[in-house]
Design a protein around this motif. Structure first.
Motif, short mmCIF file in Angstrom:
data_model
loop_
_atom_site.label_atom_id
_atom_site.label_comp_id
_atom_site.label_asym_id
_atom_site.label_seq_id
_atom_site.Cartn_x
_atom_site.Cartn_y
_atom_site.Cartn_z
N PRO A 377 0.80 -1.22 0.00
CA PRO A 377 0.00 0.00 0.00
C PRO A 377 0.84 1.27 0.00
O PRO A 377 0.48 2.26 -0.65
N ALA A 378 1.97 1.26 0.71
CA ALA A 378 2.84 2.44 0.70
C ALA A 378 3.37 2.72 -0.70
O ALA A 378 3.48 3.87 -1.13
N ALA A 379 3.70 1.66 -1.44
CA ALA A 379 4.20 1.84 -2.81
C ALA A 379 3.13 2.47 -3.69
O ALA A 379 3.43 3.36 -4.51
N VAL A 380 1.88 2.01 -3.56
CA VAL A 380 0.79 2.59 -4.34
C VAL A 380 0.65 4.07 -4.00
O VAL A 380 0.52 4.93 -4.90
N CYS A 381 0.68 4.40 -2.73
CA CYS A 381 0.55 5.80 -2.31
C CYS A 381 1.71 6.65 -2.81
O CYS A 381 1.53 7.80 -3.23
N ASN A 382 2.92 6.12 -2.76
CA ASN A 382 4.08 6.90 -3.16
C ASN A 382 4.06 7.28 -4.63
O ASN A 382 4.53 8.36 -5.01
N VAL A 383 3.52 6.41 -5.47
CA VAL A 383 3.38 6.78 -6.89
C VAL A 383 2.47 7.99 -7.02
O VAL A 383 2.77 8.95 -7.73
N SER A 384 1.33 7.95 -6.32
CA SER A 384 0.38 9.06 -6.40
C SER A 384 0.97 10.34 -5.80
O SER A 384 0.71 11.44 -6.30
N ILE A 385 1.72 10.21 -4.73
CA ILE A 385 2.33 11.38 -4.10
C ILE A 385 3.29 12.07 -5.06
O ILE A 385 3.37 13.31 -5.11
N SER A 386 4.01 11.30 -5.86
CA SER A 386 4.90 11.90 -6.85
C SER A 386 4.11 12.74 -7.85
O SER A 386 4.53 13.84 -8.23
N VAL A 387 2.96 12.24 -8.28
CA VAL A 387 2.11 13.00 -9.20
C VAL A 387 1.60 14.25 -8.51
O VAL A 387 1.58 15.35 -9.10
N GLN A 388 1.18 14.13 -7.27
CA GLN A 388 0.67 15.28 -6.52
C GLN A 388 1.74 16.36 -6.36
O GLN A 388 1.48 17.55 -6.55
N ARG A 389 2.96 15.94 -5.99
CA ARG A 389 4.02 16.92 -5.78
C ARG A 389 4.32 17.67 -7.07
O ARG A 389 4.45 18.91 -7.08
#
Length: 502
Positions: A377-389
């Motif tokens: 789940p952390a890996a899934v979130c980290n991909v999205s966080i990169s897009v958000q940043r």
């Protein structure tokens, strides 16, 4: 108790009327000051009339000051609730329809993917202006409670660049909580959860009943549920492969990851058309369009119907009123809030906006340490966080290079489009969004020139997507007035998805 609360985007009938009811259901809040502001004077007037009627019918004397002057509405406000949709339905349609030409098929398009990224570009520009006004005219200790999407991007920008203490609020955690209880045949209050991640990608990392762990049996429980096995196929598949259930609806979740909407002929395998939120192409745009048309047409009848009742039993599960109640009265409230991480979830970036359990009382908002999310789940979130940043920095600085990189890194866009297609898609979306993207003036001029002079890549003009349904006319909606009223009046337009699918 006396303080001022301001609603920005008060022409949003569902949020404004419901949250005002929640606020005035608190006995100590019968002397508060309320201001409404919106750029659409007509919508503002209709919502104000309804709310004033509700207040009068409940025997209260709480005045509402309604104005299109935002600074006037914000003057002296201690709490600000924001529910804006920058660009309205016109811009929202572009968020859905333009990416469809490139094969990017979204159910909602307001959090990630092409639509969510562009929605963020419009929203961040507006939110920074709102933050400036809050800093200059609101109470020095003002708290901004943001309900607007894309939740993480807007809340990130307000905290990092807006100079205003901002908390993001969403009702997604409550929905999944109810579902987990239901698959076990329990009441929601009988199941204790810990849910953590990022907005719309939050994970139920703990669920217990009378001290017994429920997470281990969730997959089997969901697979045998007569409704959810059909309507939540994406969420169940993510549970199967990542080990934890995700907060967000089937349709929403399907557009945040690269696996379920990249091939048109497979989309139907993962969705259910019994309710828009289960995966319908452009489903949220459709129900928002229907809701707005219905409210504007049927408004005189709304004024004749029974007023909202301001009692504890009628109070909704939206976090906003409970947070303010806890801060003002000291009564403890536990909820899930979107805040700057700062180590709460130790394997997500410290500067990201995370969603996690928090407690509120008169001392403020406290976020206990969650620790590491499970690594998948952390890996899934980290991909999205990169897009958000990338999206936040692009919006703040008007940097279309970062904007294009956000599109490249987005899971669904990247699964469907090649780099040349992404460049042209961004050009089209910048030009379409020109009225709401002041920070991109130079980039938009360059995009217009390219689109006018360079050979265009072939796109699927007029493509409606794999699972699109027509927008209902007012005449069609009149056949079921109760459903039309509920759609127009609810802030959470996916609230009744389980019953709608039956």
């Amino acid at each position: 108790m006396s303080f001022k609360i301001a609603f920005i985007g008060a022409g949003s009938i569902g949020f404004t009327r419901g949250i005002l009811r929640d606020m005035l259901s608190v006995p100590e809040f019968r002397d508060i000051e309320v201001s409404f502001t919106d750029i659409n004077e007509h919508n503002l007037d209709m919502v104000t009339q309804l709310c004033r009627r509700d207040i009068a019918e409940n025997g209260l004397n709480v005045p509402i000051h309604a104005t299109t002057d935002r600074r006037e509405a914000l003057a002296g406000a201690k709490y600000i609730l924001c529910t804006i949709r920058v660009g309205g339905l016109e811009a929202f349609a572009g968020d859905v329809d333009i990416p469809l030409k490139y094969g990017v098929d979204q159910c909602v398009g307001d959090t990630l993917s092409a639509g969510g990224i562009m929605y963020g570009q419009r929203g961040i520009a507006a939110m920074l202006d709102i933050c400036r006004d809050i800093r200059e005219v609101a109470s020095p200790d003002a708290l901004l409670l943001n309900y607007a999407n894309p939740m993480a991007m807007l809340t990130w920008a307000c905290n990092k660049y807006g100079g205003v203490r901002t908390i993001g609020l969403c009702h997604g955690v409550q929905h999944g909580h109810r579902q987990i209880a239901e698959v076990y045949g329990l009441k929601q209050e009988e199941v204790d959860i810990i849910c953590a991640g990022i907005n719309h990608q939050t994970w139920y990392i703990q669920a217990r009943h009378q001290g017994k762990d429920l997470t281990g049996g969730l997959l089997e429980a969901f697979e045998r549920h007569p409704d959810f096995a059909r309507t939540e196929k994406v969420r169940i598949d993510m549970l199967r492969r990542f080990g934890y259930y995700s907060t967000e609806s089937n349709g929403h979740l399907s557009e945040y990851v690269p696996w379920y909407r990249k091939r048109p002929d497979e989309i139907q395998d993962w969705i259910d058309l019994g309710s828009w939120i289960n995966g319908e192409t452009g489903g949220y745009l459709r129900v928002c369009t229907e809701g707005r048309s219905w409210f504007e047409t049927d408004f005189p009848n709304w004024m004749k119907e029974p007023a909202f009742v301001y009692t504890a039993e009628k109070r909704s599960h939206e976090h906003g009123s409970y947070i303010i109640e806890a801060l003002e009265t000291g009564r403890v409230y536990r909820g899930h809030f979107n805040v700057v991480n700062k180590g709460v979830i130790s394997n997500l970036p410290a500067d990201a906006i995370i969603e996690a359990p928090g407690y509120v009382d008169r001392n403020g908002i406290s976020m206990p340490l969650v620790g590491d999310l499970p690594i998948g789940p952390a890996a899934v979130c980290n991909v999205s966080i990169s897009v958000q940043r990338l999206s936040v920095e692009a919006a703040v600085h008007g940097d279309d290079a970062l904007l294009r990189q956000a599109f490249m890194m987005d899971p669904l866009v990247g699964a469907v489009c090649n780099p040349k297609e992404i460049w042209q898609l961004v050009d089209e979306m910048l030009v379409a969004g020109e009225p709401w993207l002041p920070q991109y003036k130079e980039a938009i001029a360059q995009a217009k020139h390219r689109l006018a002079t360079e050979p265009r890549l072939k796109t699927r003009e007029g493509y409606e997507g794999a699972a699109r349904l027509p927008v209902k006319s007012v005449e069609e909606m009149q056949k079921n007035r109760a459903a039309a009223n509920q759609n127009a009046g609810e802030s959470d337009k996916g609230k009744e998805r389980a019953s709608a699918a039956k």
